[in-house]
Design a protein around this motif. Structure first.
Motif, PDB file in Angstrom:
ATOM      1  N   PRO A 102       0.762  -1.262   0.000  1.00  0.00           N
ATOM      2  CA  PRO A 102       0.000   0.000   0.000  1.00  0.00           C
ATOM      3  C   PRO A 102       0.787   1.304   0.000  1.00  0.00           C
ATOM      4  O   PRO A 102       0.173   2.372  -0.095  1.00  0.00           O
ATOM      5  CB  PRO A 102      -0.807  -0.117   1.296  1.00  0.00           C
ATOM      6  N   ALA A 103       2.115   1.288   0.129  1.00  0.00           N
ATOM      7  CA  ALA A 103       2.859   2.536   0.359  1.00  0.00           C
ATOM      8  C   ALA A 103       2.554   3.603  -0.687  1.00  0.00           C
ATOM      9  O   ALA A 103       2.164   4.727  -0.350  1.00  0.00           O
ATOM     10  CB  ALA A 103       4.360   2.255   0.414  1.00  0.00           C
ATOM     11  N   TYR A 104       2.728   3.263  -1.973  1.00  0.00           N
ATOM     12  CA  TYR A 104       2.546   4.287  -3.004  1.00  0.00           C
ATOM     13  C   TYR A 104       1.097   4.765  -3.063  1.00  0.00           C
ATOM     14  O   TYR A 104       0.833   5.953  -3.296  1.00  0.00           O
ATOM     15  CB  TYR A 104       2.976   3.756  -4.371  1.00  0.00           C
ATOM     16  N   PHE A 105       0.151   3.880  -2.833  1.00  0.00           N
ATOM     17  CA  PHE A 105      -1.256   4.235  -2.905  1.00  0.00           C
ATOM     18  C   PHE A 105      -1.649   5.160  -1.756  1.00  0.00           C
ATOM     19  O   PHE A 105      -2.456   6.074  -1.941  1.00  0.00           O
ATOM     20  CB  PHE A 105      -2.109   2.962  -2.903  1.00  0.00           C
ATOM     21  N   LEU A 106      -1.071   4.949  -0.592  1.00  0.00           N
ATOM     22  CA  LEU A 106      -1.330   5.835   0.539  1.00  0.00           C
ATOM     23  C   LEU A 106      -0.723   7.210   0.308  1.00  0.00           C
ATOM     24  O   LEU A 106      -1.335   8.238   0.627  1.00  0.00           O
ATOM     25  CB  LEU A 106      -0.777   5.209   1.828  1.00  0.00           C
ATOM     26  N   ALA A 171       1.429   7.193 -13.249  1.00  0.00           N
ATOM     27  CA  ALA A 171       0.989   7.262 -11.851  1.00  0.00           C
ATOM     28  C   ALA A 171       0.922   5.859 -11.255  1.00  0.00           C
ATOM     29  O   ALA A 171      -0.150   5.335 -10.940  1.00  0.00           O
ATOM     30  CB  ALA A 171      -0.364   7.958 -11.765  1.00  0.00           C
ATOM     31  N   ARG A 172       2.081   5.256 -11.129  1.00  0.00           N
ATOM     32  CA  ARG A 172       2.215   3.935 -10.510  1.00  0.00           C
ATOM     33  C   ARG A 172       3.437   3.970  -9.598  1.00  0.00           C
ATOM     34  O   ARG A 172       4.166   4.965  -9.528  1.00  0.00           O
ATOM     35  CB  ARG A 172       2.376   2.834 -11.568  1.00  0.00           C
ATOM     36  N   GLN A 173       3.728   2.868  -8.948  1.00  0.00           N
ATOM     37  CA  GLN A 173       4.744   2.826  -7.909  1.00  0.00           C
ATOM     38  C   GLN A 173       6.160   2.630  -8.424  1.00  0.00           C
ATOM     39  O   GLN A 173       7.089   2.497  -7.629  1.00  0.00           O
ATOM     40  CB  GLN A 173       4.413   1.721  -6.893  1.00  0.00           C
ATOM     41  N   TYR A 174       6.371   2.644  -9.746  1.00  0.00           N
ATOM     42  CA  TYR A 174       7.668   2.208 -10.263  1.00  0.00           C
ATOM     43  C   TYR A 174       8.797   3.202 -10.011  1.00  0.00           C
ATOM     44  O   TYR A 174       9.947   2.803  -9.824  1.00  0.00           O
ATOM     45  CB  TYR A 174       7.533   1.857 -11.746  1.00  0.00           C
ATOM     46  N   SER A 175       8.496   4.497  -9.988  1.00  0.00           N
ATOM     47  CA  SER A 175       9.561   5.451  -9.653  1.00  0.00           C
ATOM     48  C   SER A 175       9.951   5.323  -8.181  1.00  0.00           C
ATOM     49  O   SER A 175      11.124   5.469  -7.825  1.00  0.00           O
ATOM     50  CB  SER A 175       9.123   6.883  -9.979  1.00  0.00           C
ATOM     51  N   LEU A 211       9.673  -2.981   0.384  1.00  0.00           N
ATOM     52  CA  LEU A 211       8.716  -4.090   0.392  1.00  0.00           C
ATOM     53  C   LEU A 211       7.277  -3.586   0.421  1.00  0.00           C
ATOM     54  O   LEU A 211       6.380  -4.219  -0.148  1.00  0.00           O
ATOM     55  CB  LEU A 211       8.974  -4.989   1.597  1.00  0.00           C
ATOM     56  N   TYR A 212       7.051  -2.451   1.071  1.00  0.00           N
ATOM     57  CA  TYR A 212       5.719  -1.852   1.072  1.00  0.00           C
ATOM     58  C   TYR A 212       5.412  -1.120  -0.232  1.00  0.00           C
ATOM     59  O   TYR A 212       4.302  -0.640  -0.423  1.00  0.00           O
ATOM     60  CB  TYR A 212       5.556  -0.895   2.251  1.00  0.00           C
ATOM     61  N   THR A 213       6.423  -1.047  -1.117  1.00  0.00           N
ATOM     62  CA  THR A 213       6.236  -0.401  -2.419  1.00  0.00           C
ATOM     63  C   THR A 213       5.946  -1.421  -3.502  1.00  0.00           C
ATOM     64  O   THR A 213       5.026  -1.247  -4.311  1.00  0.00           O
ATOM     65  CB  THR A 213       7.487   0.415  -2.798  1.00  0.00           C
ATOM     66  N   HIS A 214       6.738  -2.490  -3.558  1.00  0.00           N
ATOM     67  CA  HIS A 214       6.558  -3.505  -4.598  1.00  0.00           C
ATOM     68  C   HIS A 214       7.037  -4.850  -4.078  1.00  0.00           C
ATOM     69  O   HIS A 214       8.087  -4.940  -3.427  1.00  0.00           O
ATOM     70  CB  HIS A 214       7.330  -3.132  -5.862  1.00  0.00           C
ATOM     71  N   LEU A 215       6.284  -5.876  -4.383  1.00  0.00           N
ATOM     72  CA  LEU A 215       6.592  -7.222  -3.899  1.00  0.00           C
ATOM     73  C   LEU A 215       7.960  -7.700  -4.377  1.00  0.00           C
ATOM     74  O   LEU A 215       8.694  -8.377  -3.644  1.00  0.00           O
ATOM     75  CB  LEU A 215       5.506  -8.192  -4.366  1.00  0.00           C
ATOM     76  N   PHE A 216       8.350  -7.324  -5.607  1.00  0.00           N
ATOM     77  CA  PHE A 216       9.620  -7.798  -6.153  1.00  0.00           C
ATOM     78  C   PHE A 216      10.826  -7.063  -5.602  1.00  0.00           C
ATOM     79  O   PHE A 216      11.966  -7.384  -5.962  1.00  0.00           O
ATOM     80  CB  PHE A 216       9.602  -7.711  -7.680  1.00  0.00           C
ATOM     81  N   PHE A 217      10.602  -6.098  -4.712  1.00  0.00           N
ATOM     82  CA  PHE A 217      11.755  -5.494  -4.039  1.00  0.00           C
ATOM     83  C   PHE A 217      12.515  -6.536  -3.228  1.00  0.00           C
ATOM     84  O   PHE A 217      13.710  -6.368  -2.977  1.00  0.00           O
ATOM     85  CB  PHE A 217      11.308  -4.346  -3.132  1.00  0.00           C
TER      86      PHE A 217
END
Length: 529
Positions: A102-106, A171-175, A211-217
């Motif tokens: 949820p990090a980026y979405f929050l 507008a996604r979490q990749y950056s 890890l709160y940004t992307h599972l593949f971290f």
């Protein structure tokens, strides 16, 4: 006798500074260029609705009801839901998308509260995060190479990376994913230097954010663990660094455990919504996609995917990457080359090997390889820093060519509304243009066979003119209501990605559809004349 770096850098400091500023400004310019008019695609839609506090199921139940809808009716799902909270953001992800932490979405929710929900506002967040990464990679290169020139070039290559620019405009979490990879590596190296608790704590916190940004971290700390094990045995050092790493990892797991619990409890949902990854590709196709992915850091000129010229153009870049890794191996301490190789190859192999065994294709998705990318940019920067000091004209020319083709790639991407990164929505801008051109057009759609209907219809809706009407069907459709639609006066009736459910309903009503020329997503009712 070679000049020392300090002498060389001092002599050329003026042109290096000017070049650095110009290229950095170009990187920033390309990131912000025309962001309001770029295609608002399927995944960005889901960023918005999650951050706004909606679930996809909730929206689907409200719009796929065999009734007329207007763009204004659908636009409310792009704004923050009334009486919703940050908990609704977490719940939306936990229920429907647990594989997305949820990090980026929050953060996006907070950003929307401050600046609204326009595309400029939403995408500016991702861009600003990507700009912070420019500073971080400079610091990481300094820490790794102890070389200011290499640090400057690392910043330039990240600033002008076609891949990083393309994904910073989404507008996604990749950056944020990229930022956490760089940040965790920076604290990892700092912690290793003196084994001080402060930097190990910061490393743990950066990994937690990752890890709160992307599972593949998760691939990044695994790569770091491989580095620390190999380096310890090679140099026959004590095990103190390993001990600190394990303590740091345990703290990270503890901090991540709330979402880990969500993943465990919703494993079946996560597996279902990522089942598309289990569609096997042949070896040649895999190699093509890997080639395009790794070279997209430097060049992204759109050529025929199956054309030989596309891969002949990319081949020198693969050689350049290989040469850069070898140059670090020959010129820097073992620990430096080991850090680069483990950071590049461990994350890639952890995706590619299961793909080969399980016949899946996660490693062919460019954005999933982000853990490997900063190390490639660092290695290329070191190569050019090392070679440009020799004052040989061939390396100046080669550097100029690499930078020029990066700029050409960015210009091409800048004037393109969509692109390869926005599948399955990359034809939506053309769909918008065709439908908007009609005075009294109607678009029929539903959830779709692959359940991308909701995201794509909201994607289209953002650029629809106010006079466009939509008739969104349940599954299966209400035949009586659909029959009434065909009896009303519409200049043109379009069907967006007709599902099997829609095709069956139209067949029962005696309607024949035909594809709109040169538009793969859009069909229309065939004239009965």
């Amino acid at each position: 006798m070679k000049k020392s770096f300090s002498s060389n850098f001092s002599t050329h400091q003026s042109w290096i500074s000017v070049l650095f500023i110009i290229l950095l400004c170009l990187g920033i310019f390309f990131r912000f260029y025309d962001i309001e008019n770029k295609l608002y695609w399927h995944d960005e839609v889901y960023t918005t609705i999650r951050a706004a506090g909606f679930t996809g199921e909730e929206i689907g139940a409200e719009i796929f009801i065999n009734e007329y809808q207007t763009p204004k009716d659908l636009s409310k799902y792009q704004a923050i839901k009334i009486n919703s909270s940050y908990q609704d953001v977490i719940n939306s992800l936990a229920i429907e998308d647990p594989q997305h932490p949820p990090a980026y979405f929050l953060i996006t929710r907070f950003w929307m509260q401050l600046f609204g929900n326009s595309l400029t506002a939403l995408r500016s967040l991702a861009i600003l995060i990507s700009l912070i990464s420019l500073l971080l990679i400079y610091l990481l290169a300094q820490e790794l190479f102890q070389d200011q020139f290499a640090a400057i070039l690392s910043t330039i290559f990240l600033a002008l990376s076609p891949f990083d620019i393309l994904f910073s405009q989404i507008a996604r979490q990749y950056s944020l994913f990229t930022l956490t990879v760089i940040l965790s590596s920076l604290f990892f190296l700092k912690a290793l230097k003196n084994n001080d608790l402060k930097n190990w704590l910061f490393y743990s916190l950066s990994c937690t954010l990752g890890l709160y940004t992307h599972l593949f971290f998760i691939l990044m700390p695994i790569a770091h663990f491989c580095f620390i094990i190999i380096n310890t045995f090679k140099r026959k050092e004590n095990w103190q660094s390993i001990k600190f790493f394990i303590i740091s990892a345990l703290l990270t797991i503890m901090l991540y455990s709330p979402w880990l619990w969500v993943l465990i409890n919703n494993y079946q949902r996560a597996f279902t919504v990522t089942s598309w990854a289990y569609s096997p590709l042949d070896w040649v196709y895999n190699l093509k996609l890997w080639t395009l992915s790794f070279t997209s850091l430097l060049i992204d000129i759109n050529l025929d995917f199956n054309g030989l010229q596309n891969y002949l153009l990319r081949l020198p870049y693969l050689i350049l990457i290989g040469m850069s890794i070898y140059t670090i191996y020959k010129n820097k301490p073992f620990s430096t080359s080991l850090f680069i190789t483990t950071s590049i190859f461990i994350p890639f192999l952890l995706l590619a090997v299961p793909d080969i065994i399980l016949e899946s294709r996660r490693s062919t998705i460019t954005r999933y390889l982000i853990c490997s990318f900063p190390a490639i940019q660092l290695s290329i920067a070191y190569l050019f820093a090392n070679k440009l000091r020799t004052q040989k004209l061939v390396w100046r020319i080669l550097f100029g060519m690499v930078i020029t083709l990066s700029l050409v790639s960015n210009v091409q991407n800048a004037i393109t509304d969509s692109g390869w990164a926005k599948i399955p929505s990359n034809g939506n801008k053309q769909t918008n243009q065709i439908i908007n051109a009609q005075e009294n057009s109607l678009l029929i759609g539903d959830r779709g066979d692959d359940y991308t209907g909701l995201g794509n219809l909201l994607s289209l809706n953002y650029f629809f003119k106010a006079n466009v009407k939509l008739f969104l069907l349940s599954t299966p459709p209400n035949l009586e209501k659909l029959r009434n639609v065909f009896q009303e006066n519409h200049s043109e009736i379009f069907i967006f990605r007709p599902s099997q459910s829609i095709k069956n309903a139209l067949k029962q009503l005696g309607k024949i559809i035909e594809p709109v020329p040169s538009e793969g997503n859009l069909w229309k009712i065939k004239s009965e004349k």
